[in-house]
Scaffold this motif. Structure first.
Motif, PDB file in Angstrom:
ATOM      1  N   ILE A  49      11.565  22.499 -24.124  1.00  0.00           N
ATOM      2  CA  ILE A  49      11.789  21.045 -24.194  1.00  0.00           C
ATOM      3  C   ILE A  49      12.327  20.471 -25.395  1.00  0.00           C
ATOM      4  CG2 ILE A  49      10.154  19.163 -23.891  1.00  0.00           C
ATOM      5  CD1 ILE A  49       8.325  20.813 -21.798  1.00  0.00           C
ATOM      6  N   ILE A  50      11.444  20.894 -26.587  1.00  0.00           N
ATOM      7  CA  ILE A  50      12.031  20.229 -27.736  1.00  0.00           C
ATOM      8  C   ILE A  50      13.601  20.493 -27.992  1.00  0.00           C
ATOM      9  CG2 ILE A  50      11.910  20.425 -30.354  1.00  0.00           C
ATOM     10  CD1 ILE A  50       8.777  21.053 -29.934  1.00  0.00           C
ATOM     11  N   GLU A  51      13.948  21.781 -27.835  1.00  0.00           N
ATOM     12  CA  GLU A  51      15.408  22.009 -28.009  1.00  0.00           C
ATOM     13  C   GLU A  51      16.126  21.128 -26.957  1.00  0.00           C
ATOM     14  OE1 GLU A  51      18.456  23.781 -29.451  1.00  0.00           O
ATOM     15  OE2 GLU A  51      16.535  24.332 -29.974  1.00  0.00           O
ATOM     16  N   ASP A  52      15.874  20.837 -25.995  1.00  0.00           N
ATOM     17  CA  ASP A  52      16.690  20.101 -24.888  1.00  0.00           C
ATOM     18  C   ASP A  52      16.472  18.854 -25.012  1.00  0.00           C
ATOM     19  OD1 ASP A  52      17.450  22.586 -23.855  1.00  0.00           O
ATOM     20  OD2 ASP A  52      15.988  22.890 -21.964  1.00  0.00           O
ATOM     21  N   SER A  53      15.549  18.174 -25.723  1.00  0.00           N
ATOM     22  CA  SER A  53      15.340  16.756 -25.577  1.00  0.00           C
ATOM     23  C   SER A  53      16.567  16.121 -26.907  1.00  0.00           C
ATOM     24  CB  SER A  53      13.924  16.644 -26.052  1.00  0.00           C
ATOM     25  OG  SER A  53      13.219  16.924 -25.230  1.00  0.00           O
ATOM     26  N   GLU A  54      17.010  15.008 -26.266  1.00  0.00           N
ATOM     27  CA  GLU A  54      17.685  14.264 -27.143  1.00  0.00           C
ATOM     28  C   GLU A  54      16.955  13.564 -28.310  1.00  0.00           C
ATOM     29  OE1 GLU A  54      20.340  11.478 -25.015  1.00  0.00           O
ATOM     30  OE2 GLU A  54      21.388  12.961 -23.796  1.00  0.00           O
ATOM     31  N   VAL A  55      15.963  13.304 -27.970  1.00  0.00           N
ATOM     32  CA  VAL A  55      14.947  12.601 -28.893  1.00  0.00           C
ATOM     33  C   VAL A  55      13.637  13.482 -28.938  1.00  0.00           C
ATOM     34  CG1 VAL A  55      13.753  10.504 -29.500  1.00  0.00           C
ATOM     35  CG2 VAL A  55      15.939  10.379 -28.369  1.00  0.00           C
ATOM     36  N   LEU A  56      13.309  13.791 -30.294  1.00  0.00           N
ATOM     37  CA  LEU A  56      11.860  14.587 -30.328  1.00  0.00           C
ATOM     38  C   LEU A  56      10.806  13.967 -30.089  1.00  0.00           C
ATOM     39  CD1 LEU A  56      12.927  16.335 -33.673  1.00  0.00           C
ATOM     40  CD2 LEU A  56      12.648  17.445 -31.513  1.00  0.00           C
ATOM     41  N   PRO A  57       9.834  14.692 -29.435  1.00  0.00           N
ATOM     42  CA  PRO A  57       8.666  13.959 -29.085  1.00  0.00           C
ATOM     43  C   PRO A  57       7.866  13.219 -30.478  1.00  0.00           C
ATOM     44  CG  PRO A  57       8.406  16.284 -29.143  1.00  0.00           C
ATOM     45  CD  PRO A  57       9.852  15.972 -29.322  1.00  0.00           C
ATOM     46  N   ARG A  58       7.291  12.134 -30.408  1.00  0.00           N
ATOM     47  CA  ARG A  58       6.759  11.367 -31.464  1.00  0.00           C
ATOM     48  C   ARG A  58       5.389  12.044 -31.850  1.00  0.00           C
ATOM     49  NH1 ARG A  58       8.213   6.107 -32.692  1.00  0.00           N
ATOM     50  NH2 ARG A  58       9.998   6.909 -31.745  1.00  0.00           N
ATOM     51  N   ILE A  59       4.506  12.600 -30.613  1.00  0.00           N
ATOM     52  CA  ILE A  59       3.586  13.696 -31.148  1.00  0.00           C
ATOM     53  C   ILE A  59       3.216  14.606 -30.459  1.00  0.00           C
ATOM     54  CG2 ILE A  59       0.764  13.485 -30.952  1.00  0.00           C
ATOM     55  CD1 ILE A  59       0.887  10.392 -31.756  1.00  0.00           C
ATOM     56  N   VAL A  60       2.735  15.492 -30.852  1.00  0.00           N
ATOM     57  CA  VAL A  60       2.501  16.909 -30.142  1.00  0.00           C
ATOM     58  C   VAL A  60       0.989  17.103 -29.790  1.00  0.00           C
ATOM     59  CG1 VAL A  60       2.729  19.570 -29.862  1.00  0.00           C
ATOM     60  CG2 VAL A  60       4.710  18.133 -30.687  1.00  0.00           C
ATOM     61  N   LEU A  61       0.421  17.196 -28.622  1.00  0.00           N
ATOM     62  CA  LEU A  61      -0.850  17.374 -28.201  1.00  0.00           C
ATOM     63  C   LEU A  61      -0.851  19.024 -27.860  1.00  0.00           C
ATOM     64  CD1 LEU A  61      -2.073  14.449 -26.431  1.00  0.00           C
ATOM     65  CD2 LEU A  61      -2.047  14.564 -28.463  1.00  0.00           C
ATOM     66  N   SER A  62      -1.769  19.892 -28.616  1.00  0.00           N
ATOM     67  CA  SER A  62      -1.705  21.424 -28.438  1.00  0.00           C
ATOM     68  C   SER A  62      -2.912  21.877 -28.116  1.00  0.00           C
ATOM     69  CB  SER A  62      -0.679  21.906 -29.522  1.00  0.00           C
ATOM     70  OG  SER A  62      -0.844  23.179 -29.138  1.00  0.00           O
ATOM     71  N   ASP A  63      -2.981  22.602 -26.871  1.00  0.00           N
ATOM     72  CA  ASP A  63      -4.123  23.417 -27.041  1.00  0.00           C
ATOM     73  C   ASP A  63      -4.266  24.662 -28.155  1.00  0.00           C
ATOM     74  OD1 ASP A  63      -6.523  24.470 -25.907  1.00  0.00           O
ATOM     75  OD2 ASP A  63      -5.623  25.552 -24.453  1.00  0.00           O
ATOM     76  N   ILE A  64      -5.262  25.129 -28.311  1.00  0.00           N
ATOM     77  CA  ILE A  64      -5.347  26.313 -29.433  1.00  0.00           C
ATOM     78  C   ILE A  64      -5.185  27.585 -28.869  1.00  0.00           C
ATOM     79  CG2 ILE A  64      -6.749  27.304 -31.063  1.00  0.00           C
ATOM     80  CD1 ILE A  64      -7.648  24.615 -32.023  1.00  0.00           C
ATOM     81  N   SER A  65      -6.056  27.787 -27.453  1.00  0.00           N
ATOM     82  CA  SER A  65      -6.219  29.032 -26.879  1.00  0.00           C
ATOM     83  C   SER A  65      -5.268  29.084 -25.803  1.00  0.00           C
ATOM     84  CB  SER A  65      -7.713  29.346 -26.648  1.00  0.00           C
ATOM     85  OG  SER A  65      -8.577  29.461 -27.524  1.00  0.00           O
ATOM     86  N   MET A  66      -3.953  29.787 -25.919  1.00  0.00           N
ATOM     87  CA  MET A  66      -3.107  29.925 -24.925  1.00  0.00           C
ATOM     88  C   MET A  66      -2.626  31.274 -24.926  1.00  0.00           C
ATOM     89  SD  MET A  66      -0.894  26.322 -25.250  1.00  0.00           S
ATOM     90  CE  MET A  66      -0.639  26.423 -26.758  1.00  0.00           C
ATOM     91  N   PRO A  67      -2.135  31.918 -23.663  1.00  0.00           N
ATOM     92  CA  PRO A  67      -1.807  33.237 -23.800  1.00  0.00           C
ATOM     93  C   PRO A  67      -0.188  33.397 -24.414  1.00  0.00           C
ATOM     94  CG  PRO A  67      -1.466  32.138 -21.798  1.00  0.00           C
ATOM     95  CD  PRO A  67      -2.285  31.218 -22.369  1.00  0.00           C
ATOM     96  N   ASP A  68      -0.050  34.848 -24.973  1.00  0.00           N
ATOM     97  CA  ASP A  68       1.163  34.890 -25.614  1.00  0.00           C
ATOM     98  C   ASP A  68       1.272  34.371 -27.041  1.00  0.00           C
ATOM     99  OD1 ASP A  68       2.003  36.369 -23.735  1.00  0.00           O
ATOM    100  OD2 ASP A  68       3.128  34.243 -22.491  1.00  0.00           O
ATOM    101  N   ILE A  69       1.545  32.905 -27.170  1.00  0.00           N
ATOM    102  CA  ILE A  69       1.594  32.153 -28.400  1.00  0.00           C
ATOM    103  C   ILE A  69       0.380  31.299 -28.584  1.00  0.00           C
ATOM    104  CG2 ILE A  69       2.859  30.940 -30.081  1.00  0.00           C
ATOM    105  CD1 ILE A  69       5.385  32.078 -28.703  1.00  0.00           C
ATOM    106  N   ASP A  70      -0.628  31.325 -29.511  1.00  0.00           N
ATOM    107  CA  ASP A  70      -1.499  30.146 -29.624  1.00  0.00           C
ATOM    108  C   ASP A  70      -1.189  29.138 -30.185  1.00  0.00           C
ATOM    109  OD1 ASP A  70      -1.688  30.408 -32.304  1.00  0.00           O
ATOM    110  OD2 ASP A  70      -3.741  32.040 -32.145  1.00  0.00           O
ATOM    111  N   GLY A  71      -2.006  28.045 -30.222  1.00  0.00           N
ATOM    112  CA  GLY A  71      -1.578  26.790 -30.666  1.00  0.00           C
ATOM    113  C   GLY A  71      -1.394  26.672 -32.415  1.00  0.00           C
TER     114      GLY A  71
END
Length: 365
Positions: A49-71
């Motif tokens: 999403i970040i790579e494809d967005s013309e404008v970067l997100p102003r804030i990122v809300l991220s969970d910590i415990s996630m499969p594969d790559i964590d927060g």
């Protein structure tokens, strides 16, 4: 990740959580705040999403415990990338121990929202960090504008200083009734010699482009101290006697002191500092037999060693009130004979390769 943060009326907030219901709740909160939510159920999806967005997100809300790559890893990735390092990251998780919080803040996160979500808390955290972000960007822009203004003023001051010093240097020529070519030759030939030295492994690190530009400007002040030499000595048509020569020799120290006094209390730039070195030490000799300090070898500033070569060469091939020009071939023999005694031998080696490009040699051939 290849998009820079930009100002945009439509603020985007990226939410990364592998639990769909959490995405739905946060999406609704963000929409009600008037912002555009971007939703991802994994870090890989978020990066896309970040790579494809013309404008970067102003804030990122991220969970910590996630499969594969964590927060934590995701936050670290964002902070290491120059394009995304300034995006505020807020962790959203049920993990709320002191060690969890400390680890998140150490990685660059700015805040933490605990699960289950409380609408007012989420709104407050987002609003607070959007305001902080905006203030930071405004401060950065103000600082950028201030740096531009300061740089312009410094450049203006530098030009004014150079103009003042140029006028003083031309006074020396006028006082000595010289034809006016020596000053121009000094500037041009010092630049040519310095540029030639850039091609030598011996000097390539020290003789930068800035050094070349600076020596071109400051070399014309080498004899500024002659303004303080009595006319009956400075304008004498014949050779100087021992006492007169002793007085004439003081022009090196007088010149350096004059320049230092003029700029006393003012932060010295490269131009002024090099001009002081040149004025004070351009009569020092490689073997330590020169004046005023009897410096030897690399104790002599490089700028002064360059000016010494150019000054002696131009003085020999040029016509003076008290002498006729010395033929070029004879001058070159003299320059080589004094390599390692009067002159830096490495500079003379460069000089012998490029002297044909010097200004003023046509009249000496």
């Amino acid at each position: 990740m290849g998009k820079k943060l930009q100002n945009n009326d439509e603020v985007k907030i990226l939410v990364v959580d592998d639990v769909e219901v959490n995405l739905i709740i946060l999406e609704e909160i963000i929409k009600n705040m008037g912002y555009q939510p971007l939703l991802a159920q994994s870090v890989k999806e978020a990066l896309k999403i970040i790579e494809d967005s013309e404008v970067l997100p102003r804030i990122v809300l991220s969970d910590i415990s996630m499969p594969d790559i964590d927060g934590y890893t995701f936050c670290s990735m964002l902070k290491k990338d120059s394009y995304t390092k300034d995006i505020p990251v807020i962790f959203i998780s049920a993990m709320d121990s002191a060690s969890d919080l400390s680890k998140g803040f150490a990685l660059g996160a700015v805040d933490y929202i605990s699960k289950p979500f409380e609408k007012t808390e989420v709104e407050m955290r987002i609003s607070t960090h959007l305001k902080i972000y905006s203030m930071q960007k405004e401060l950065e822009e103000n600082n950028r504008q201030l740096r531009i203004v300061v740089a312009r003023q410094m450049e203006k001051l530098r030009i004014e200083q150079k103009n003042e010093m140029t006028a003083m240097a031309r006074l020396v020529e006028s006082k000595e009734n010289m034809p006016g070519t020596h000053y121009k030759n000094m500037l041009y030939n010092c630049r040519i010699l310095a540029e030639g030295m850039q091609l030598s492994p011996k000097f390539e690190d020290e003789v930068t482009d800035d050094f070349v530009d600076t020596i071109e400007s400051s070399s014309g002040l080498h004899d500024i101290g002659k303004l303080m030499i009595p006319d009956h000595i400075l304008l004498k048509d014949g050779p100087l006697n021992e006492e007169e020569h002793k007085i004439m020799s003081t022009h090196a120290e007088l010149g350096a002191k004059m320049l230092s006094d003029i700029y006393d209390g003012i932060k010295k730039n490269d131009f002024i500092e090099m001009a002081i070195d040149i004025a004070g030490y351009h009569h020092e000799c490689w073997d330590g037999s020169g004046y005023p300090k009897g410096l030897k070898g690399q104790e002599i500033p490089l700028s002064a060693r360059i000016v010494k070569v150019v000054d002696v060469f131009d003085a020999m091939i040029g016509k003076r009130r008290y002498k006729e020009p010395v033929p070029l071939e004879q001058t070159l023999e003299y320059m080589q004979s004094k390599s390692g005694t009067y002159f830096d031998p490495d500079i003379i080696r460069v000089f012998m390769r490029i002297y044909r490009n010097f200004s003023g040699i046509d009249s000496a051939k």
